[in-house]
Motif scaffolding. Sequence first.
Motif, mmCIF file in Angstrom:
data_model
loop_
_atom_site.group_PDB
_atom_site.id
_atom_site.type_symbol
_atom_site.label_atom_id
_atom_site.label_comp_id
_atom_site.label_asym_id
_atom_site.label_seq_id
_atom_site.Cartn_x
_atom_site.Cartn_y
_atom_site.Cartn_z
ATOM 1 N N PRO A 117 -19.131 -19.356 -7.565
ATOM 2 C CA PRO A 117 -17.907 -18.661 -7.985
ATOM 3 C C PRO A 117 -17.650 -18.892 -9.485
ATOM 4 C CG PRO A 117 -17.488 -20.194 -6.167
ATOM 5 C CD PRO A 117 -18.881 -20.452 -6.631
ATOM 6 N N ALA A 118 -17.090 -17.867 -10.133
ATOM 7 C CA ALA A 118 -16.826 -17.982 -11.574
ATOM 8 C C ALA A 118 -15.847 -19.111 -11.843
ATOM 9 C CB ALA A 118 -16.273 -16.666 -12.089
ATOM 10 N N GLN A 119 -16.072 -19.802 -12.947
ATOM 11 C CA GLN A 119 -15.201 -20.903 -13.341
ATOM 12 C C GLN A 119 -13.910 -20.343 -13.937
ATOM 13 O OE1 GLN A 119 -16.526 -24.325 -13.027
ATOM 14 N NE2 GLN A 119 -17.708 -22.967 -11.727
ATOM 15 N N PRO A 120 -12.784 -21.079 -13.811
ATOM 16 C CA PRO A 120 -11.555 -20.611 -14.460
ATOM 17 C C PRO A 120 -11.777 -20.482 -15.974
ATOM 18 C CG PRO A 120 -11.118 -22.500 -13.043
ATOM 19 C CD PRO A 120 -12.598 -22.352 -13.091
ATOM 20 N N GLY A 121 -11.328 -19.391 -16.533
ATOM 21 C CA GLY A 121 -11.497 -19.163 -17.972
ATOM 22 C C GLY A 121 -12.798 -18.471 -18.317
ATOM 23 N N SER A 122 -13.646 -18.216 -17.312
ATOM 24 C CA SER A 122 -14.915 -17.513 -17.549
ATOM 25 C C SER A 122 -14.834 -16.124 -16.922
ATOM 26 C CB SER A 122 -16.089 -18.273 -16.926
ATOM 27 O OG SER A 122 -16.188 -19.551 -17.494
ATOM 28 N N ALA A 123 -14.809 -15.094 -17.742
ATOM 29 C CA ALA A 123 -14.697 -13.731 -17.234
ATOM 30 C C ALA A 123 -16.029 -13.274 -16.643
ATOM 31 C CB ALA A 123 -14.292 -12.797 -18.362
ATOM 32 N N VAL A 124 -15.958 -12.464 -15.601
ATOM 33 C CA VAL A 124 -17.178 -11.942 -14.965
ATOM 34 C C VAL A 124 -17.491 -10.578 -15.565
ATOM 35 C CG1 VAL A 124 -18.229 -11.216 -12.794
ATOM 36 C CG2 VAL A 124 -16.688 -13.185 -12.836
ATOM 37 N N VAL A 125 -18.716 -10.432 -16.044
ATOM 38 C CA VAL A 125 -19.174 -9.151 -16.594
ATOM 39 C C VAL A 125 -20.478 -8.783 -15.896
ATOM 40 C CG1 VAL A 125 -19.872 -7.929 -18.695
ATOM 41 C CG2 VAL A 125 -18.145 -9.718 -18.846
ATOM 42 N N ASP A 126 -20.498 -7.652 -15.257
ATOM 43 C CA ASP A 126 -21.700 -7.166 -14.578
ATOM 44 C C ASP A 126 -22.272 -8.210 -13.620
ATOM 45 O OD1 ASP A 126 -23.668 -5.353 -13.967
ATOM 46 O OD2 ASP A 126 -24.939 -5.852 -15.694
ATOM 47 N N GLY A 127 -21.373 -8.887 -12.913
ATOM 48 C CA GLY A 127 -21.811 -9.855 -11.894
ATOM 49 C C GLY A 127 -22.204 -11.220 -12.410
ATOM 50 N N TYR A 128 -22.066 -11.440 -13.694
ATOM 51 C CA TYR A 128 -22.432 -12.738 -14.280
ATOM 52 C C TYR A 128 -21.249 -13.332 -15.040
ATOM 53 C CZ TYR A 128 -27.398 -12.590 -13.250
ATOM 54 O OH TYR A 128 -28.599 -12.615 -12.602
ATOM 55 N N PHE A 129 -21.250 -14.638 -15.171
ATOM 56 C CA PHE A 129 -20.260 -15.303 -16.016
ATOM 57 C C PHE A 129 -20.940 -16.444 -16.760
ATOM 58 C CE2 PHE A 129 -20.380 -17.684 -12.121
ATOM 59 C CZ PHE A 129 -20.185 -19.001 -12.494
ATOM 60 N N LEU A 130 -20.280 -16.938 -17.807
ATOM 61 C CA LEU A 130 -20.856 -18.057 -18.567
ATOM 62 C C LEU A 130 -20.341 -19.361 -17.978
ATOM 63 C CD1 LEU A 130 -20.624 -16.816 -22.263
ATOM 64 C CD2 LEU A 130 -22.688 -17.125 -20.894
ATOM 65 N N ASP A 131 -21.260 -20.132 -17.418
ATOM 66 C CA ASP A 131 -20.913 -21.402 -16.800
ATOM 67 C C ASP A 131 -20.971 -22.482 -17.892
ATOM 68 O OD1 ASP A 131 -20.332 -23.208 -14.825
ATOM 69 O OD2 ASP A 131 -22.397 -23.438 -14.148
ATOM 70 N N PRO A 132 -19.800 -23.033 -18.292
ATOM 71 C CA PRO A 132 -19.809 -23.946 -19.435
ATOM 72 C C PRO A 132 -20.501 -25.275 -19.137
ATOM 73 C CG PRO A 132 -17.593 -23.755 -18.518
ATOM 74 C CD PRO A 132 -18.460 -22.826 -17.741
ATOM 75 N N ARG A 133 -21.174 -25.788 -20.124
ATOM 76 C CA ARG A 133 -21.803 -27.115 -20.049
ATOM 77 C C ARG A 133 -21.308 -27.956 -21.217
ATOM 78 N NH1 ARG A 133 -26.732 -26.732 -17.012
ATOM 79 N NH2 ARG A 133 -26.194 -25.292 -15.356
ATOM 80 N N GLU A 134 -21.323 -29.262 -21.048
ATOM 81 C CA GLU A 134 -21.025 -30.164 -22.168
ATOM 82 C C GLU A 134 -22.108 -29.979 -23.230
ATOM 83 O OE1 GLU A 134 -18.555 -32.452 -22.739
ATOM 84 O OE2 GLU A 134 -17.574 -31.546 -20.990
ATOM 85 N N PRO A 135 -21.754 -30.089 -24.522
ATOM 86 C CA PRO A 135 -22.810 -30.030 -25.543
ATOM 87 C C PRO A 135 -23.893 -31.066 -25.260
ATOM 88 C CG PRO A 135 -20.648 -29.938 -26.551
ATOM 89 C CD PRO A 135 -20.421 -30.237 -25.094
ATOM 90 N N ALA A 136 -25.148 -30.651 -25.362
ATOM 91 C CA ALA A 136 -26.268 -31.543 -25.027
ATOM 92 C C ALA A 136 -26.411 -32.652 -26.064
ATOM 93 C CB ALA A 136 -27.551 -30.731 -24.972
ATOM 94 N N VAL A 137 -26.871 -33.813 -25.598
ATOM 95 C CA VAL A 137 -27.122 -34.927 -26.535
ATOM 96 C C VAL A 137 -28.190 -34.501 -27.553
ATOM 97 C CG1 VAL A 137 -28.013 -37.290 -26.710
ATOM 98 C CG2 VAL A 137 -26.409 -36.694 -24.891
ATOM 99 N N ASP A 138 -29.219 -33.801 -27.061
ATOM 100 C CA ASP A 138 -30.192 -33.207 -27.992
ATOM 101 C C ASP A 138 -29.664 -31.817 -28.313
ATOM 102 O OD1 ASP A 138 -31.740 -35.398 -27.265
ATOM 103 O OD2 ASP A 138 -32.598 -34.285 -25.596
#
Lengths: 401, 200
Positions: free
Chosen positions: A212-233
């Motif tokens: 399911p889409a995360q709060p604050g992530s809009a769904v466009v064409d069946g996809y959403f951006l699933d946020p991640r913490e900035p990577a250590v690298d």
Amino acid sequence: MDDTIAKKSRDPRKRVLDFLAGFHLASTLIVLLGILTWLGTLEQVDMGLFEVKKKYFSASTFWVVPKYNGYTIPLILPNAYWVGMLFFLNLSLGTIFKARWRPATMGILIAHFGILFLLLGAFVTQHFSKRGNMAITEGETSDVAQDYFDHVIEVTELVDGKPAKINVVETKYLSDLDPEDTRLFRMKNLPFDLKVQEYRVNARPVSTAEKPAQPGSAVVDGYFLDPREPAVDAERNLGGCRLTVLDKKGETLGAYLLSIASFYPVTVRVEEKMYAIQIAKSSWKMPFKVHLTKFTHEFHPGTMRPKRFESEIERIEEEQTEPVLIKMNEPMRREGFTFFQASWGPQDGPPGRKLFSVFEVVRNPADKWPEYSLYIVAAGLLLQFSMKLIQFIIQQTKRNG
Amino acid sequence: MLIAGLVLLLGLGACKEKPPEVVVTETREVNTSDGAPKLMATSQERFRGGAGAPTGKSGGGYSFTKPAAWQQVAATDMRLLNFTAGEQGAVEIYLSETGGGMLENVGRWFRQFAKEAPTQEDLTGMPRMVVLGGEGILVQTSGTFSAGFGRPEAPGFALAGVIGQTKAGVLTVKMVGPEAAVQGEMEAFRDFCASLQPGE
């Protein structure tokens, strides 16, 4: 440096100069630089090199609150960038106004200039160097280096299906955006504008069929951006954003998700012309092409520790082609660029598979300045100690004679 | 005075507003990496390439049952099926078809953990588990993971991988990540391998 001159002066300008050019300030700044470097090195384990450099050594902040092992250390320290700037000012003023300018202190003066040159080199590197990588598969040719960290949005008209001149929304216009911000980009050379929302430094495009889409992530064409913490690298961050294409009157022509983790760009048709839009790592074109003829790698037995890595390349400049061998610790330098052997792949590939070689490409006008500054400081100190030694020998000879 | 100056600069920095609009005039030349793109690709095609729909049921020429907590991500040239699991997707699980023999592949995995490559005898003694309806060799190791030259070493990592034989060659399903997270996903890993079948 001599900070005894006019110590008791009541002239405020003199007192400020005394403070700024003083030995006490110099000592404090050197100790601070040492502490900041030490704390930054410790924090690098958790945060990664890129984030630590940004936190401790960038001009954008004035203060640093260090962390160790996830815990905040209750200390507010000045940022190393500004400490370095102040040290440069301190050393310059001290050398000009307070140092004894006479033949007997010539070596010390030279050493001071060497340290000033080192600090200047750090400044030039911070502001004018570029660092990226070039990956080439055996048998292929490239003339482009890609930045490790910076995201850009690229828009190009497709002529006969191929990209023409590429319009670039630069990193500086994206990096200050938070996910809840909106920014309109007026594309001067194009018949449409772009509205960017939900820009994230690190996110994955995920189908709502999977999660399911995360709060604050809009769904466009069946996809959403699933946020991640900035990577250590930080180079592994995959930036993304929500993009709306608007005509020049502000009417919506289409909405899309952009992600670096994409196989293809978005393509839109506007006024009977086709355009491609993508978010990508910033890239820069080389003044020459590099053709990878062969890549060879060898590990120390039973480990993944590199023993020998080398790329046989051809450097192609206009009509001239020159064979060059790039090895570990033996980079190729050409036209202000340095190519280091950095990596290779695919590392999980089956035997016999075509390999690609990755070069770290660095353009740094101050590349060799630290080396030169070391020579200057060494020459200054050698001169000073030699003069002292000769003076001592003469005095001893006189005393004995 | 110095402190006052720094505070003033800090204040100026804090007052900097984000512009809601920017006029873009910057361009760059076309280079060798700018190929002809696929036109009018859907989000499905853009984010999943040629792979099938991420229904958690099929892809890469295989059908399977995706563990609920796993997330299917874009397949790559080397990873016909590609998943992440655990906090922040720290565990990677992927299926590859590869060449070389069983011993060679197990040796390559061990080398990534600076472990001595196993012998044929060691291989015989390794546990088995179900993969692709047959029997595969379960390889487990842990320590400091070296993904390869140029990438930082990752201490406290573990690997669980299964190597099976197909008609075309060797099939590997590899799970790698922080040791505790990998242990936590072992049951799901076994279920996933057992569910794997050829064909979409």
